[in-house]
Design an enzyme around this catalytic site. Structure first.
Site, PDB file in Angstrom:
ATOM      1  N   ASP A 245     -10.863  13.042  -9.950  1.00  0.00           N
ATOM      2  CA  ASP A 245      -9.738  12.227 -10.447  1.00  0.00           C
ATOM      3  C   ASP A 245     -10.146  11.527 -11.731  1.00  0.00           C
ATOM      4  O   ASP A 245      -9.937  10.324 -11.893  1.00  0.00           O
ATOM      5  CB  ASP A 245      -9.308  11.213  -9.379  1.00  0.00           C
ATOM      6  CG  ASP A 245      -7.956  10.580  -9.721  1.00  0.00           C
ATOM      7  OD1 ASP A 245      -7.631   9.526  -9.166  1.00  0.00           O
ATOM      8  OD2 ASP A 245      -7.259  11.137 -10.592  1.00  0.00           O
TER       9      ASP A 245
ATOM     10  N   GLY B 142      -3.140   2.651  -3.561  1.00  0.00           N
ATOM     11  CA  GLY B 142      -2.474   3.084  -2.334  1.00  0.00           C
ATOM     12  C   GLY B 142      -2.781   2.165  -1.178  1.00  0.00           C
ATOM     13  O   GLY B 142      -1.952   1.374  -0.755  1.00  0.00           O
TER      14      GLY B 142
ATOM     15  N   LYS C  68      -6.884  -2.985  -2.218  1.00  0.00           N
ATOM     16  CA  LYS C  68      -6.581  -4.095  -3.127  1.00  0.00           C
ATOM     17  C   LYS C  68      -7.913  -4.554  -3.676  1.00  0.00           C
ATOM     18  O   LYS C  68      -8.911  -4.604  -2.941  1.00  0.00           O
ATOM     19  CB  LYS C  68      -5.916  -5.215  -2.307  1.00  0.00           C
ATOM     20  CG  LYS C  68      -5.588  -6.459  -3.086  1.00  0.00           C
ATOM     21  CD  LYS C  68      -5.248  -7.625  -2.163  1.00  0.00           C
ATOM     22  CE  LYS C  68      -3.894  -7.449  -1.536  1.00  0.00           C
ATOM     23  NZ  LYS C  68      -2.985  -8.560  -1.908  1.00  0.00           N
TER      24      LYS C  68
END
Ligand SMILES: COc1cccc(Nc2ncc(-c3ccc(C(=O)NCC(=O)Nc4ccccc4)cc3)c(OCC3CCNCC3)n2)c1
Length: 334
Positions: free
Chosen positions: A131, A20, A23
């Site tokens: 997650d 999102g 990087k």
């Protein structure tokens, strides 16, 4: 390189991932020559998620474990965060499973024991991951798993047992109480995701899947899934104990540690404590003291502050070299 903050400290190479608002680039730590992953986040694009990044960075400083990707250094500028992290040369577990279609019970057991150890550790530190999925489990050069939290979903201390509302993470691994928007405990949601993970390791596909989100949610909330006939009864019962729709009936991480399936092949209960010692490594301190022309005593005082600056990174990377049997040496200043 385009980042003045890294010049002379790290040599940036190719981008190995972008999510999102992060990087990740491969880089080399100049003093040791070791590879690192540098996660670069732009403060502007983080917006209201900025506090979560600070929380995650503080969490990472607490999390020091053989199955969690290590944080080495944090560089904060006016517009950016740079997290210098452990690089895992064999990439994502996801790609490994895809390449092998599915894993044998023995191989799945080795991986799953490492996942249980990592999750037991972060829960013991007061965090929930929220997650857990194969993309967030990376492989080092010895095929050991390292847990990461690429999507910035880790919650702050105490966040695990407060009633968490914000839902995040990929739906296929999300617990029924999470997709229903109900209050939920991070630790219980993690146990559900681990059930999905174990199913994916053993079967090579997901127990709940649908390309339309609403019908995927219905399947998750139903808790109904097929288990292939060739799965052993032990595997089926272990998966069933994690894929309990009612979180209060779900197995706890403590029970998993000594579950018969995990102990098969005459293994001992999962050793989940961190293998990192509190005391500093003498050989690394000596090499650092020589390099910086300081006494060992002064070097020990500086390193033990663990400011997550270049010195912290250099110490941890020297320790990594030692643990991998490489010479505990710093490259001379170029
Ligand atoms: C050889 O080919 C390959 C191919 C692919 C990867 C590699 N290697 C390789 N090594 C290291 C990384 C990395 C490590 C840590 C973090 C991180 O975000 N830490 C923060 C963190 O872990 N919080 C946290 C953990 C536990 C609890 C609470 C908070 C982010 C990235 C990487 O990334 C690439 C991405 C690409 C998209 N999918 C996910 C990985 N890749 C190599």
């Amino acid at each position: 390189s385009q980042f003045t903050e890294l010049r002379g400290l790290y040599h940036l190479r190719e981008t190995i991932g972008s999510g999102g608002f992060a990087k990740v680039k491969l880089a080399y730590h100049a003093l040791t020559g070791e590879k690192v992953a540098i996660k670069i986040m732009d403060k502007r694009s983080l917006g209201e998620d900025l506090p979560r990044v600070k929380t995650e960075i503080e969490a990472m400083k607490d999390l020091c474990h053989q199955h969690i990707c290590k944080l080495y250094q944090v560089i904060e500028t006016e517009t950016k965060f740079f997290m210098i992290l452990e690089y895992c040369p064999e990439g994502e577990l996801f790609d490994y499973i895809v390449s092998k279609d599915k894993l044998s019970e023995e191989e799945a057991r080795v991986f799953f024991r490492q996942i249980v150890a990592a999750v037991a550790y972060i829960h013991s530190q007061g965090y929930a991951h929220r997650d857990l999925k194969p993309e967030n489990l990376l492989l080092d050069e010895d095929q050991n798993l390292k847990l990461i939290d690429f999507g910035l979903c880790a919650k702050p201390k105490g966040g695990m047992d407060s009633q968490l509302f914000t839902c995040c993470g990929s739906p296929a691994y999300a617990a029924p109480e999470l997709v229903s928007g109900r209050e939920y405990l991070g630790s219980e949601a993690d146990l559900w995701s681990m059930g999905i993970l174990l199913y994916a390791l053993l079967c090579g596909y997901l127990p709940f899947d649908d390309d339309k989100i609403p019908s995927l949610y219905k399947k998750i909330q139903s808790g109904k899934y097929d288990t292939p006939s060739w799965l052993s009864d032990e595997s089926k019962s272990l998966i069933a104990s994690m894929l309990q729709v009612d979180p209060k009936r779900r197995v706890t991480i403590r029970h998993l540690l000594a579950h018969p399936w995990l102990m098969a092949d005459a293994q001992c209960p999962v050793e989940w404590h961190s293998k990192y010692k509190r005391c500093l490594d003498e050989d690394c301190l000596t090499e650092l003291a020589v390099h910086y022309g300081k006494t060992k005593k002064d070097m020990e005082a500086s390193v033990s502050e663990f400011k997550f600056d270049y010195l912290t990174a250099t110490y941890f990377l020297l320790l990594e070299k030692k643990m991998k049997g490489r010479p505990v040496r710093l490259l001379n200043k170029i």
